[in-house]
Scaffold this active site. Structure first.
Site, PDB file in Angstrom:
ATOM      1  CB  SER A 145      35.357  38.871  -7.729  1.00  0.00           C
ATOM      2  OG  SER A 145      36.285  38.958  -8.797  1.00  0.00           O
ATOM      3  CE1 TYR A 158      35.214  44.341  -6.771  1.00  0.00           C
ATOM      4  CE2 TYR A 158      36.837  43.001  -7.928  1.00  0.00           C
ATOM      5  CZ  TYR A 158      35.517  43.313  -7.649  1.00  0.00           C
ATOM      6  OH  TYR A 158      34.511  42.602  -8.242  1.00  0.00           O
TER       7      TYR A 158
END
Ligand SMILES: NC(=O)c1ccc[n+]([C@@H]2O[C@H](COP(=O)([O-])OP(=O)(O)OC[C@H]3O[C@@H](n4cnc5c(N)ncnc54)[C@H](OP(=O)(O)O)[C@@H]3O)[C@@H](O)[C@H]2O)c1
Length: 269
Positions: A145, A158
């Protein structure tokens, strides 16, 4: 071009293929002639996709599995071998995020996220890469990401997990030089999939926090990732705004950047 040549007994194993980016990566690989093994928990979604993809003449198989379960992960190589297939392309895409401050987090939810986003990626690479190196062909596409490029208050576990995936994949690609196998970390910015809802984001809040020019479609993200792997790029970032943002995030002093990110994150409002 570094993607292995498709063949009837070869496949691309795609995790998290039941929705979003994983579904689109499976579609992109099938468009390029690769057979696929679709992995996720929602078997009915995988079966429907496999039926649709098989119509184009490639072999599409379904292996339902919960990737937070170590035994289920350990079973995957044998289950693929039982289908008479070898995994030439591994796509570690399955993932999820929790939302909110660590101070009010649920330990079980945090551990589940780390098991799927981090542990499963390393586990499946350890299980499938050795045979690729032996065959002198293969590709690994790990979905990270843009959250990997800087700390992410509001999604701390995350962001740190995706930083692991990015660093791990760069190192893996470095180790693989000259073996005929390549690894690419795909680092998307925001994409409108089931991801935000599963994490508990309010769509309007997410759209307000992240400007429209950063959003990419799941199709474009999938194409960027498969193109990146095919071109032997260690990192693929979809969209010019996200590429500029990633450079800025890496260069900016974290002492200044982190408080700004914390003040803007919808999960900390
Ligand atoms: N959407 C974004 O804005 C964005 C941005 C950057 C990176 N990413 C990354 O892109 C990847 C795909 O996300 P997405 O946006 O496509 O989200 P999504 O639509 O929610 O898809 C997530 C996929 O992961 C699978 N999954 C979740 N937990 C699993 C488990 N325990 N076992 C097996 N499969 C599991 C889900 O399948 P089942 O529920 O059927 O198991 C689903 O197929 C993730 O790694 C995510 O971190 C997303």
């Amino acid at each position: 071009m570094t993607l292995p040549t498709p063949a009837a007994d070869r496949t691309a194993l795609v995790t998290g293929a039941s929705s979003g980016i994983g579904e689109q990566i499976a579609r992109e690989l099938v468009r390029r002639g690769h057979g696929v093994v679709l992995v996720a928990r929602r078997k009915e979604k995988l079966v429907a996709l496999a039926e649709e993809l098989s119509a184009s003449g490639v072999r599409a198989e379904v292996l339902a599995a919960d990737l937070s379960d170590r035994d289920a992960r350990a079973d995957l190589p044998n289950r693929v071998a039982d289908l008479g297939l070898t995994v030439d392309i591994l796509v570690n895409n399955a993932g999820l995020s929790t939302l909110g401050p660590i101070a009010t987090s649920d330990p079980d939810a945090e551990m589940n996220m780390i098991e799927v986003d981090v542990v499963a990626v390393a586990d499946l690479c350890s299980r499938f890469v050795p045979a690729m190196v032996e065959r002198k062909r293969g590709g690994v596409l790990n979905v990270a990401s843009t959250g990997a490029f800087q700390p992410l208050p509001g999604q701390a576990g995350y962001g740190a997990g995706k930083a692991f995936v990015l660093s791990y994949t760069r190192a893996l690609d470095g180790e693989l030089k000259g073996t005929g196998v390549h690894a690419t970390a795909l680092c998307p910015g925001p994409v409108d999939t089931g991801f935000g809802e599963a994490a508990g984001f309010d769509k309007a809040d997410a759209e307000a926090a992240l400007p429209a020019f950063m959003w990419e479609t799941a199709e474009a993200v999938a194409k960027c990732g498969v193109d990146g792997l095919d071109k032997g790029r260690p990192v693929a970032i979809p969209g010019p705004a996200n590429r500029v943002g990633a450079v800025f995030a890496q260069l900016a002093p974290k002492r200044l950047l982190v408080p700004i990110l914390a003040s803007r994150h919808p999960g900390l409002k």
